[in-house]
Write an enzyme that holds these catalytic residues in place. Structure first.
Site, PDB file in Angstrom:
ATOM      1  N   HIS A   1      -3.320   6.929   2.507  1.00  0.00           N
ATOM      2  CA  HIS A   1      -3.722   5.649   1.927  1.00  0.00           C
ATOM      3  C   HIS A   1      -5.092   5.275   2.470  1.00  0.00           C
ATOM      4  O   HIS A   1      -5.328   5.301   3.681  1.00  0.00           O
ATOM      5  CB  HIS A   1      -2.694   4.570   2.275  1.00  0.00           C
ATOM      6  CG  HIS A   1      -3.213   3.178   2.097  1.00  0.00           C
ATOM      7  ND1 HIS A   1      -3.787   2.752   0.921  1.00  0.00           N
ATOM      8  CD2 HIS A   1      -3.272   2.123   2.955  1.00  0.00           C
ATOM      9  CE1 HIS A   1      -4.177   1.493   1.049  1.00  0.00           C
ATOM     10  NE2 HIS A   1      -3.874   1.102   2.279  1.00  0.00           N
TER      11      HIS A   1
ATOM     12  N   ASN B   1     -10.348  -0.316  -0.239  1.00  0.00           N
ATOM     13  CA  ASN B   1      -8.901  -0.222  -0.108  1.00  0.00           C
ATOM     14  C   ASN B   1      -8.283  -0.767  -1.394  1.00  0.00           C
ATOM     15  O   ASN B   1      -8.325  -1.972  -1.652  1.00  0.00           O
ATOM     16  CB  ASN B   1      -8.435  -1.034   1.113  1.00  0.00           C
ATOM     17  CG  ASN B   1      -6.925  -0.979   1.318  1.00  0.00           C
ATOM     18  OD1 ASN B   1      -6.165  -0.675   0.414  1.00  0.00           O
ATOM     19  ND2 ASN B   1      -6.494  -1.323   2.521  1.00  0.00           N
TER      20      ASN B   1
ATOM     21  N   CYS C   1       0.804  -1.226   0.000  1.00  0.00           N
ATOM     22  CA  CYS C   1       0.000   0.000   0.000  1.00  0.00           C
ATOM     23  C   CYS C   1       0.834   1.273   0.000  1.00  0.00           C
ATOM     24  O   CYS C   1       0.320   2.353  -0.286  1.00  0.00           O
ATOM     25  CB  CYS C   1      -0.952   0.004   1.193  1.00  0.00           C
ATOM     26  SG  CYS C   1      -2.072  -1.419   1.222  1.00  0.00           S
TER      27      CYS C   1
END
Length: 336
Positions: free
Chosen positions: A257, A287, A114
């Site tokens: 993020h 996500n 990520c």
């Protein structure tokens, strides 16, 4: 003084929308359970046969268009951040570059989960500052739906697919779009918190049919990740702001993020940034790992949330463990 400058943004989401209601039936849960724990209402999943490279190519094409460049433009470097490459070998970036007509560009993948897009921005920025290239294309793209355990509620309700891309060019530090600095870090001692155990040289995949505990699926220890993510993103952001000389009150937008809405709010609180200055789109896309920051940036640009001259702080946390932050002044661009 030379700097890497943001010159264009592009994004792409696969058309298939997967609602909480659809997943609630599969996992014997509810829309409310998913929303209250993650902030997610829906996510996008790629269709069968649609790969990370396909998403990356479309986002890259749109970023070139945003920057006023054509397919086959003089791009010296393509960096693709992804956890879900099209193949273990070769890297996906050269194929994406070729499909965009960038057949002479250096092209390679970065795997920082990520945090990958922030890592890729820093790598491209260094190449620009060193004068090795004049223009670079940075892409974050993921198809997490291909690595999720279909019987694991804890991961399957969180992750989505998508791609975002940015064109960076060599410019001056005092112009809008210039990156003021980066902060990166890692701690491999906690590598097992976010992991796909099988498939590498440490633990090779087998040809057996996967079961619920199969190591070929993505795994995440959510509670431990939550605490680490808040701490690492907050510390990295504070360190970077101090390094570049930006008082926290001068930051117009925090783009973290998009892991979990509670994480995003906790990071903003830890840094000392008002909640309404945090850009959030996880409710609509889930996500998307390395794609989450460029997707959020592109959406904020299209919506007019960010304006030329605004100070923007990016921060991310991912497997490895890895984390990173970047600071830039927003340019006068329109995302595609």
């Amino acid at each position: 003084m030379p700097a890497a400058v943001l010159g264009g943004l592009g994004s792409y989401l696969p058309p298939r929308r997967v609602s909480n209601e659809e997943l609630a039936d599969r996992f014997d849960t509810s829309d409310e359970w998913i929303r209250t724990r993650t902030g997610i209402r829906q996510r996008r999943w790629a269709d069968t046969g649609q790969s990370t490279g396909d998403l990356a190519t479309e986002a890259g094409h749109r970023a070139l268009k945003s920057a006023g460049l054509d397919i086959g433009a003089d791009i010296g470097l393509v960096v693709l951040a992804t956890t879900t490459p099209d193949h273990p070998c070769p890297a996906t970036a050269p194929d994406v570059a070729a499909r965009l007509g960038l057949t002479r560009a250096a092209a390679y993948d970065i795997s920082a989960v990520c945090s990958g897009f922030v890592y890729a921005l820093e790598v491209a920025s260094n190449a620009l500052l060193a004068g090795r290239v004049q223009t670079a294309l940075v892409i974050g793209a993921e198809t997490y739906s291909t690595i999720l355990n279909p019987r694991d509620r804890s991961t399957s309700v969180i992750f989505g697919d998508g791609a975002g891309a940015a064109v960076l060019r060599r410019g001056e530090a005092d112009e809008p779009g210039a990156f003021a600095g980066f902060d990166l870090g890692s701690d491999g001692a906690d590598k097992d918190l976010i992991c796909i155990p099988d498939g590498g040289s440490r633990q090779r995949a087998t040809h057996q049919e996967p079961d619920d505990d199969d190591g070929r699926y993505f795994t995440m220890q959510g509670k431990k990740v939550f605490a680490s993510a808040v701490r690492r993103m907050s510390e990295s952001s504070a360190a970077l702001l101090d390094r570049v000389g930006w008082p926290v009150e001068s930051v117009d937008h925090l783009v973290g993020h998009q892991a979990n809405v509670r994480i995003l709010r906790a990071v903003a609180d830890q840094i000392g940034i008002e909640a309404d200055r945090a850009v959030i789109n996880i409710d609509r896309v889930g996500n998307t790992s390395a794609a989450s920051i460029p997707l959020a940036l592109a959406e904020a640009s299209t919506a007019g949330t960010v304006a030329a001259g605004d100070r923007v702080l990016l921060t991310a946390f991912g497997g490895g463990l890895t984390w990173g932050s970047a600071a830039l002044t927003w340019p006068d661009i329109t995302a595609c």
